[in-house]
Design an enzyme around this catalytic site. Structure first.
Site, PDB file in Angstrom:
ATOM      1  N   HIS A  12       0.824  -1.229   0.000  1.00 37.70           N
ATOM      2  CA  HIS A  12       0.000   0.000   0.000  1.00 37.70           C
ATOM      3  C   HIS A  12       0.854   1.273   0.000  1.00 37.70           C
ATOM      4  O   HIS A  12       0.493   2.251   0.668  1.00 37.70           O
ATOM      5  CB  HIS A  12      -0.960  -0.033   1.192  1.00 37.70           C
ATOM      6  CG  HIS A  12      -0.277  -0.069   2.539  1.00 37.70           C
ATOM      7  ND1 HIS A  12      -0.757  -0.782   3.605  1.00 37.70           N
ATOM      8  CD2 HIS A  12       0.858   0.529   2.997  1.00 37.70           C
ATOM      9  CE1 HIS A  12       0.031  -0.614   4.656  1.00 37.70           C
ATOM     10  NE2 HIS A  12       1.018   0.185   4.309  1.00 37.70           N
ATOM     11  N   HIS A  59      -1.634   4.464   9.947  1.00 37.90           N
ATOM     12  CA  HIS A  59      -0.267   4.999  10.106  1.00 37.90           C
ATOM     13  C   HIS A  59      -0.246   6.335  10.832  1.00 37.90           C
ATOM     14  O   HIS A  59       0.673   7.121  10.657  1.00 37.90           O
ATOM     15  CB  HIS A  59       0.390   5.189   8.739  1.00 37.90           C
ATOM     16  CG  HIS A  59       0.570   3.954   7.922  1.00 37.90           C
ATOM     17  ND1 HIS A  59      -0.474   3.290   7.323  1.00 37.90           N
ATOM     18  CD2 HIS A  59       1.692   3.257   7.588  1.00 37.90           C
ATOM     19  CE1 HIS A  59      -0.004   2.243   6.653  1.00 37.90           C
ATOM     20  NE2 HIS A  59       1.296   2.204   6.797  1.00 37.90           N
ATOM     21  N   HIS A 193       9.991  -4.344   4.111  1.00 34.03           N
ATOM     22  CA  HIS A 193      10.480  -2.968   3.954  1.00 34.03           C
ATOM     23  C   HIS A 193      10.794  -2.345   5.304  1.00 34.03           C
ATOM     24  O   HIS A 193      10.212  -2.696   6.312  1.00 34.03           O
ATOM     25  CB  HIS A 193       9.540  -2.086   3.139  1.00 34.03           C
ATOM     26  CG  HIS A 193       8.160  -1.818   3.675  1.00 34.03           C
ATOM     27  ND1 HIS A 193       7.225  -2.803   3.909  1.00 34.03           N
ATOM     28  CD2 HIS A 193       7.533  -0.653   3.977  1.00 34.03           C
ATOM     29  CE1 HIS A 193       6.092  -2.246   4.311  1.00 34.03           C
ATOM     30  NE2 HIS A 193       6.262  -0.946   4.384  1.00 34.03           N
ATOM     31  N   GLU A 240       4.069  -5.393   8.658  1.00 33.53           N
ATOM     32  CA  GLU A 240       2.695  -5.255   8.132  1.00 33.53           C
ATOM     33  C   GLU A 240       2.187  -6.557   7.508  1.00 33.53           C
ATOM     34  O   GLU A 240       0.983  -6.708   7.285  1.00 33.53           O
ATOM     35  CB  GLU A 240       2.649  -4.164   7.059  1.00 33.53           C
ATOM     36  CG  GLU A 240       2.819  -2.759   7.609  1.00 33.53           C
ATOM     37  CD  GLU A 240       2.876  -1.684   6.519  1.00 33.53           C
ATOM     38  OE1 GLU A 240       2.718  -0.517   6.852  1.00 33.53           O
ATOM     39  OE2 GLU A 240       3.103  -2.017   5.335  1.00 33.53           O
TER      40      GLU A 240
HETATM   41  C1  DHB Z   1       6.158   3.193   2.113  1.00 33.37           C
HETATM   42  C2  DHB Z   1       5.641   1.936   2.477  1.00 33.37           C
HETATM   43  C3  DHB Z   1       4.590   1.852   3.396  1.00 33.37           C
HETATM   44  O1  DHB Z   1       4.065   0.667   3.835  1.00 33.37           O
HETATM   45  C4  DHB Z   1       4.000   2.999   3.910  1.00 33.37           C
HETATM   46  O2  DHB Z   1       2.950   2.862   4.736  1.00 33.37           O
HETATM   47  C5  DHB Z   1       4.519   4.248   3.566  1.00 33.37           C
HETATM   48  C6  DHB Z   1       5.598   4.335   2.666  1.00 33.37           C
HETATM   49  C7  DHB Z   1       7.269   3.300   1.123  1.00 33.37           C
HETATM   50  O3  DHB Z   1       7.919   2.297   0.789  1.00 33.37           O
HETATM   51  O4  DHB Z   1       7.510   4.434   0.629  1.00 33.37           O
HETATM   52 FE    FE Z   2       2.599   0.955   5.462  1.00 33.44          FE
END
Ligand code: DHB
Ligand code: FE
Length: 282
Positions: A12, A59, A193, A240
Protein backbone atom coordinates in the site's frame (compact mmCIF):
# COMPACT_ATOMS: atom_id res chain seq x y z
CA UNK A 1 -25.66 -17.38 5.24
CA UNK A 2 -23.10 -14.99 3.74
CA UNK A 3 -20.56 -16.50 1.40
CA UNK A 4 -16.82 -15.94 2.04
CA UNK A 5 -15.58 -16.00 -1.53
CA UNK A 6 -11.85 -15.34 -1.15
CA UNK A 7 -9.02 -13.05 -0.17
CA UNK A 8 -6.97 -10.24 -1.65
CA UNK A 9 -3.67 -8.75 -0.52
CA UNK A 10 -1.45 -5.95 -1.76
CA UNK A 11 1.27 -3.55 -0.67
CA UNK A 12 0.00 0.00 0.00
CA UNK A 13 2.89 2.38 -0.74
CA UNK A 14 1.68 6.03 -0.95
CA UNK A 15 3.70 6.68 -4.15
CA UNK A 16 1.29 4.28 -5.93
CA UNK A 17 -1.43 6.91 -5.42
CA UNK A 18 0.74 9.48 -7.22
CA UNK A 19 1.42 7.04 -10.08
CA UNK A 20 -2.32 6.36 -10.50
CA UNK A 21 -3.12 10.08 -10.34
CA UNK A 22 -0.52 10.89 -13.02
CA UNK A 23 -1.35 7.87 -15.21
CA UNK A 24 2.15 6.36 -14.95
CA UNK A 25 1.02 2.70 -14.87
CA UNK A 26 2.82 1.83 -18.15
CA UNK A 27 6.10 3.59 -17.40
CA UNK A 28 9.03 1.15 -17.02
CA UNK A 29 9.39 1.79 -13.27
CA UNK A 30 5.70 1.10 -12.57
CA UNK A 31 4.66 -1.47 -15.18
CA UNK A 32 6.03 -4.59 -13.42
CA UNK A 33 4.01 -3.63 -10.35
CA UNK A 34 0.72 -2.72 -12.08
CA UNK A 35 1.00 -5.80 -14.35
CA UNK A 36 0.21 -7.91 -11.27
CA UNK A 37 -3.40 -6.71 -11.20
CA UNK A 38 -5.33 -7.43 -14.45
CA UNK A 39 -5.83 -11.19 -13.81
CA UNK A 40 -7.24 -10.24 -10.41
CA UNK A 41 -9.52 -7.60 -11.98
CA UNK A 42 -10.88 -10.34 -14.26
CA UNK A 43 -11.56 -12.59 -11.29
CA UNK A 44 -13.23 -9.79 -9.29
CA UNK A 45 -15.41 -9.03 -12.33
CA UNK A 46 -16.66 -12.62 -12.14
CA UNK A 47 -17.06 -13.13 -8.38
CA UNK A 48 -18.28 -9.58 -7.60
CA UNK A 49 -17.98 -9.27 -3.81
CA UNK A 50 -20.59 -7.04 -2.14
CA UNK A 51 -18.61 -6.43 1.05
CA UNK A 52 -14.84 -6.41 1.73
CA UNK A 53 -13.40 -6.80 5.22
CA UNK A 54 -10.11 -4.88 5.09
CA UNK A 55 -7.26 -5.80 7.47
CA UNK A 56 -4.95 -2.79 7.45
CA UNK A 57 -2.73 -0.76 9.72
CA UNK A 58 -3.46 2.89 10.34
CA UNK A 59 -0.27 5.00 10.11
CA UNK A 60 -1.28 7.92 12.34
CA UNK A 61 -4.31 9.36 10.53
CA UNK A 62 -7.00 7.93 12.81
CA UNK A 63 -4.97 6.66 15.78
CA UNK A 64 -1.83 8.41 16.97
CA UNK A 65 0.85 7.23 19.39
CA UNK A 66 -1.03 8.61 22.41
CA UNK A 67 -3.95 6.19 21.91
CA UNK A 68 -3.06 3.01 20.07
CA UNK A 69 -5.53 0.11 20.04
CA UNK A 70 -4.13 -3.31 19.21
CA UNK A 71 -7.25 -4.25 17.22
CA UNK A 72 -9.98 -1.79 16.14
CA UNK A 73 -13.07 -2.59 14.09
CA UNK A 74 -14.95 0.04 12.09
CA UNK A 75 -18.73 0.22 12.57
CA UNK A 76 -19.54 3.29 10.49
CA UNK A 77 -21.95 3.87 7.61
CA UNK A 78 -19.16 5.68 5.69
CA UNK A 79 -15.40 6.08 6.13
CA UNK A 80 -13.67 9.32 5.19
CA UNK A 81 -10.12 9.64 3.92
CA UNK A 82 -7.98 12.73 4.66
CA UNK A 83 -4.67 14.26 3.62
CA UNK A 84 -1.75 12.49 5.30
CA UNK A 85 0.87 14.76 3.74
CA UNK A 86 2.02 12.35 1.02
CA UNK A 87 0.86 14.73 -1.72
CA UNK A 88 -1.65 12.27 -3.17
CA UNK A 89 -5.34 12.91 -3.88
CA UNK A 90 -7.79 11.93 -1.16
CA UNK A 91 -10.71 9.65 -1.99
CA UNK A 92 -14.42 10.43 -1.49
CA UNK A 93 -16.03 8.66 1.49
CA UNK A 94 -16.24 4.87 1.20
CA UNK A 95 -19.51 3.11 2.13
CA UNK A 96 -19.42 0.87 5.18
CA UNK A 97 -21.51 -2.15 6.13
CA UNK A 98 -22.64 -1.55 9.73
CA UNK A 99 -24.64 -4.82 9.78
CA UNK A 100 -21.56 -6.93 9.16
CA UNK A 101 -19.42 -4.68 11.38
CA UNK A 102 -21.69 -5.27 14.38
CA UNK A 103 -21.97 -8.97 13.68
CA UNK A 104 -18.16 -9.27 13.61
CA UNK A 105 -17.84 -7.10 16.74
CA UNK A 106 -20.37 -9.22 18.66
CA UNK A 107 -18.69 -12.46 17.59
CA UNK A 108 -15.18 -11.21 18.43
CA UNK A 109 -16.18 -9.96 21.90
CA UNK A 110 -17.97 -13.27 22.57
CA UNK A 111 -14.70 -15.03 21.69
CA UNK A 112 -12.77 -12.83 24.17
CA UNK A 113 -11.08 -10.44 21.73
CA UNK A 114 -11.03 -7.06 23.51
CA UNK A 115 -11.37 -4.88 20.44
CA UNK A 116 -12.06 -1.16 20.09
CA UNK A 117 -15.24 -0.35 18.14
CA UNK A 118 -15.19 2.76 15.97
CA UNK A 119 -18.42 4.39 14.80
CA UNK A 120 -16.21 7.11 13.31
CA UNK A 121 -12.96 6.15 11.62
CA UNK A 122 -10.77 7.96 9.11
CA UNK A 123 -9.08 5.53 6.74
CA UNK A 124 -5.56 6.19 5.40
CA UNK A 125 -3.58 5.11 2.32
CA UNK A 126 -3.45 1.54 3.62
CA UNK A 127 -7.20 1.26 3.05
CA UNK A 128 -7.78 3.61 0.09
CA UNK A 129 -4.92 2.59 -2.27
CA UNK A 130 -5.77 -1.13 -2.35
CA UNK A 131 -9.37 -0.25 -3.26
CA UNK A 132 -8.02 1.87 -6.14
CA UNK A 133 -5.66 -0.92 -7.22
CA UNK A 134 -8.30 -3.66 -7.23
CA UNK A 135 -11.12 -1.51 -8.73
CA UNK A 136 -9.21 0.99 -10.92
CA UNK A 137 -12.23 1.84 -13.09
CA UNK A 138 -14.14 3.24 -10.14
CA UNK A 139 -13.68 6.51 -8.27
CA UNK A 140 -14.80 4.59 -5.17
CA UNK A 141 -14.73 0.76 -5.23
CA UNK A 142 -18.24 -0.72 -5.82
CA UNK A 143 -18.23 -2.50 -2.45
CA UNK A 144 -19.05 -1.81 1.17
CA UNK A 145 -16.13 -2.14 3.57
CA UNK A 146 -15.52 -3.21 7.17
CA UNK A 147 -12.08 -1.87 8.11
CA UNK A 148 -10.17 -3.78 10.81
CA UNK A 149 -7.06 -2.00 12.06
CA UNK A 150 -4.18 -4.04 13.48
CA UNK A 151 -1.42 -2.11 15.26
CA UNK A 152 1.95 -2.59 13.57
CA UNK A 153 3.07 0.98 14.30
CA UNK A 154 3.93 1.11 18.01
CA UNK A 155 5.30 -1.73 20.17
CA UNK A 156 4.08 -3.93 21.73
CA UNK A 157 2.46 -5.42 18.61
CA UNK A 158 0.06 -8.37 18.69
CA UNK A 159 1.84 -11.67 18.09
CA UNK A 160 1.52 -13.45 14.75
CA UNK A 161 -0.29 -16.27 16.64
CA UNK A 162 -2.84 -13.82 18.03
CA UNK A 163 -3.36 -12.15 14.65
CA UNK A 164 -3.96 -15.56 13.09
CA UNK A 165 -6.61 -16.33 15.74
CA UNK A 166 -8.26 -12.95 15.12
CA UNK A 167 -8.35 -13.56 11.38
CA UNK A 168 -9.88 -17.00 11.86
CA UNK A 169 -12.55 -15.59 14.22
CA UNK A 170 -13.37 -12.88 11.66
CA UNK A 171 -13.73 -15.55 8.96
CA UNK A 172 -16.07 -17.55 11.22
CA UNK A 173 -18.11 -14.42 11.91
CA UNK A 174 -18.48 -13.74 8.18
CA UNK A 175 -19.62 -17.30 7.58
CA UNK A 176 -22.22 -17.08 10.36
CA UNK A 177 -23.65 -13.75 9.15
CA UNK A 178 -27.31 -14.16 8.24
CA UNK A 179 -27.14 -12.48 4.83
CA UNK A 180 -27.03 -13.41 1.16
CA UNK A 181 -24.06 -11.06 0.58
CA UNK A 182 -20.79 -12.18 -0.99
CA UNK A 183 -17.86 -11.22 1.22
CA UNK A 184 -14.13 -11.02 0.49
CA UNK A 185 -11.31 -10.38 2.97
CA UNK A 186 -8.42 -8.10 2.08
CA UNK A 187 -4.97 -7.49 3.57
CA UNK A 188 -2.83 -4.46 2.93
CA UNK A 189 0.83 -3.82 3.73
CA UNK A 190 4.23 -5.46 3.38
CA UNK A 191 6.07 -7.22 2.07
CA UNK A 192 9.60 -6.62 3.45
CA UNK A 193 10.48 -2.97 3.95
CA UNK A 194 12.11 -0.66 6.45
CA UNK A 195 11.75 3.09 6.10
CA UNK A 196 14.09 4.38 8.82
CA UNK A 197 17.26 3.80 10.83
CA UNK A 198 20.46 1.94 9.96
CA UNK A 199 18.61 -0.67 7.90
CA UNK A 200 16.49 1.82 5.88
CA UNK A 201 15.87 0.25 2.48
CA UNK A 202 16.15 -3.31 3.88
CA UNK A 203 14.43 -5.92 1.69
CA UNK A 204 14.48 -9.73 2.14
CA UNK A 205 13.42 -11.47 -1.06
CA UNK A 206 14.08 -14.99 0.25
CA UNK A 207 11.82 -14.48 3.25
CA UNK A 208 9.11 -12.73 1.20
CA UNK A 209 8.92 -15.59 -1.29
CA UNK A 210 8.73 -18.15 1.53
CA UNK A 211 5.96 -16.11 3.10
CA UNK A 212 4.05 -15.80 -0.19
CA UNK A 213 4.37 -19.54 -0.72
CA UNK A 214 3.09 -20.20 2.81
CA UNK A 215 -0.09 -18.27 2.00
CA UNK A 216 -0.99 -21.11 -0.36
CA UNK A 217 0.57 -24.17 1.17
CA UNK A 218 1.03 -23.65 4.92
CA UNK A 219 -1.05 -20.73 6.26
CA UNK A 220 0.22 -21.03 9.85
CA UNK A 221 3.92 -20.93 8.83
CA UNK A 222 4.54 -17.32 9.93
CA UNK A 223 2.98 -17.90 13.38
CA UNK A 224 6.25 -19.59 14.42
CA UNK A 225 7.93 -16.15 14.55
CA UNK A 226 7.87 -13.56 17.33
CA UNK A 227 7.24 -9.95 16.34
CA UNK A 228 10.92 -9.11 16.84
CA UNK A 229 11.88 -12.02 14.59
CA UNK A 230 9.44 -10.73 11.98
CA UNK A 231 11.01 -7.25 12.20
CA UNK A 232 14.45 -8.85 11.83
CA UNK A 233 13.35 -10.84 8.78
CA UNK A 234 10.98 -8.36 7.07
CA UNK A 235 11.93 -4.92 8.43
CA UNK A 236 10.24 -2.51 10.84
CA UNK A 237 7.39 -1.86 8.39
CA UNK A 238 7.56 -5.28 6.74
CA UNK A 239 5.85 -6.53 9.89
CA UNK A 240 2.70 -5.26 8.13
CA UNK A 241 2.62 -8.76 6.66
CA UNK A 242 0.62 -9.61 9.80
CA UNK A 243 -2.40 -8.31 7.83
CA UNK A 244 -1.80 -10.98 5.19
CA UNK A 245 -1.76 -13.56 7.96
CA UNK A 246 -5.13 -12.36 9.29
CA UNK A 247 -6.62 -12.46 5.79
CA UNK A 248 -5.31 -15.98 5.18
CA UNK A 249 -6.52 -17.20 8.57
CA UNK A 250 -10.02 -15.87 7.80
CA UNK A 251 -10.09 -18.13 4.74
CA UNK A 252 -9.48 -21.24 6.88
CA UNK A 253 -12.84 -20.72 8.65
CA UNK A 254 -15.20 -23.65 8.24
CA UNK A 255 -12.34 -25.85 6.97
CA UNK A 256 -12.15 -24.07 3.59
CA UNK A 257 -9.23 -24.60 1.25
CA UNK A 258 -7.92 -22.06 -1.26
CA UNK A 259 -7.02 -21.88 -4.93
CA UNK A 260 -4.52 -19.24 -6.02
CA UNK A 261 -6.06 -16.89 -8.58
CA UNK A 262 -2.90 -14.86 -9.17
CA UNK A 263 0.17 -13.45 -7.42
CA UNK A 264 2.96 -11.04 -8.25
CA UNK A 265 6.21 -10.00 -6.52
CA UNK A 266 8.27 -7.00 -7.60
CA UNK A 267 11.25 -5.18 -6.05
CA UNK A 268 11.24 -2.27 -5.33
CA UNK A 269 8.56 0.34 -5.41
CA UNK A 270 9.81 3.18 -3.25
CA UNK A 271 11.52 1.36 -0.34
CA UNK A 272 9.29 -1.68 -0.45
CA UNK A 273 9.26 -5.22 -1.83
CA UNK A 274 5.77 -5.36 -3.30
CA UNK A 275 3.44 -8.33 -3.31
CA UNK A 276 -0.06 -8.89 -4.59
CA UNK A 277 -2.18 -12.01 -4.14
CA UNK A 278 -5.72 -13.24 -4.76
CA UNK A 279 -7.01 -16.51 -3.29
CA UNK A 280 -10.38 -18.10 -3.95
CA UNK A 281 -12.03 -20.31 -1.33
CA UNK A 282 -12.79 -23.87 -2.47
C1 DHB B 1 6.16 3.19 2.11
C2 DHB B 1 5.64 1.94 2.48
C3 DHB B 1 4.59 1.85 3.40
O1 DHB B 1 4.06 0.67 3.83
C4 DHB B 1 4.00 3.00 3.91
O2 DHB B 1 2.95 2.86 4.74
C5 DHB B 1 4.52 4.25 3.57
C6 DHB B 1 5.60 4.33 2.67
C7 DHB B 1 7.27 3.30 1.12
O3 DHB B 1 7.92 2.30 0.79
O4 DHB B 1 7.51 4.43 0.63
FE1 FE C 1 2.60 0.96 5.46
Amino acid sequence: MAQLIGGLATSHIPAIGGAIHKGKQNEPYWKPFFDGFPPIHDWLGKVKPDVVVVFYNDHGLNFFLDKMPTFAVGAAATYSNADEGWGIPTLPPIPGCPELSWHIINQLIAKEFDIVTCQEMLVDHACTLPLKLFWPEHEVAPVQIVPIDINTVQFPLPTAKRVYKLGKAVGEAIQSWDSDKRVAVMATGGLSHQLEGERAGFINKKFDLQFLDSMETNPEWATQFSDLELVEKAGTQGVELLMWLAMRAALTAGGSGVRKVHSNYHIPISNTATGVLALETV
